[in-house]
Design an enzyme around this catalytic site. Structure first.
Site: not given
Length: 277
Positions: A68, A159, A161, A163
């Protein structure tokens, strides 16, 4: 007019981060419900194992390798779906990593990796997915965030931040996507029993299995709800906690996690990222 809700006859469900955790469980759940599911991740052998496990289900799984963080890869995956396997009906953008951050032992690489996978990785998938869906005037996109995006928690500087950014991204995109027939949803799980969660340095209340998380997401995809969040009571408590003034919020989180009682990080740095979804 009701928003579009994809059924198996509408086309392919695409799930990123499907080699383990929530993504893997959701792929099996939807395949069991008759959907044709395209799965993407970097670990080819894990995807092949997943495909084999789905044999005999009413639906099927198609393996489409990709990273990704590589925008070209994601363009290629979407082209493969549309020209070789069928119309893209649903995109579940689930790939993510959790790298715990301790302020006394921070590493730039943790932030760069988290932003590249959790945030830029979603954008790399969103652009081609929306491009394909808007030509047909319909589609469904689910962005997997987390309840940790509601407010700051210990070790979540990178993490959490990402989300939180995904929550804002989904909310903002909804206004325009509604006008072109593409339905966007936000998935906000609580603590799910994955290898990443098991490494948390604080209690993980209301922990659920990946199978239960998959059932919640699969059911939520068939509703008109913007946010799919679970467990409901735990998520609601976190939302309410974030409404508190900072003078109350920080003591509450410290008390629940017992973070102030823990000694500073000894300087250990994880060698490999832990998959969050």
């Amino acid at each position: 007019m009701r928003d579009f809700i994809a059924r198996p006859e509408h086309g392919i469900v695409w799930i990123t981060g499907a080699s383990s955790g929530i993504g893997r469980a959701l792929a099996l759940k939807l395949a069991a419900e008759g959907y044709k599911v395209a799965v993407t991740a970097r670990r080819h052998e894990k995807l092949v194992e997943l495909q084999a496990e789905a044999r005999g289900l009413s639906g099927s799984i198609v393996v489409l390798d990709g990273d990704v963080t590589d925008a070209g890869d994601m363009e290629h995956v979407l082209a493969s779906i549309e020209y070789q396997h069928g119309t893209l009906a649903v995109a579940v953008l689930n790939a993510g990593v959790y790298l715990p951050v301790h302020a006394e032992d921070m590493h730039r690489a943790d932030f760069e990796k988290s932003f590249a996978v959790n945030l830029s990785g979603v954008v790399n998938c969103l652009l081609p997915a929306i491009g394909h869906m808007k030509t047909k005037g319909q589609g469904q996109i689910a962005i997997v965030s987390a309840v940790t995006g509601y407010g700051g928690l210990p070790t979540g500087a990178a993490y959490g931040a990402t989300k939180a950014a995904l929550i804002n991204m989904a909310e903002s995109l909804k206004f325009d996507l509604d006008k072109i027939g593409i339905r966007i949803q936000l998935v906000s799980p609580g603590f799910v029993d994955t290898p990443a969660t098991r490494k948390n340095a604080f209690p993980t209340p209301a922990l659920i299995s990946v199978e239960e998380a998959a059932r919640e997401i699969a059911a939520g995809l068939k509703t008109q709800a913007f946010e799919i969040t679970f467990p409901k009571r735990f998520a609601t408590l976190l939302k309410l906690a974030r409404l508190l003034p900072y003078g109350a919020y920080f003591p509450l989180v410290n008390r629940v996690t017992r973070w102030r009682e823990r000694p500073p990080s000894p300087g250990h740095h994880p060698v490999t990222p832990h998959l969050a979804e």
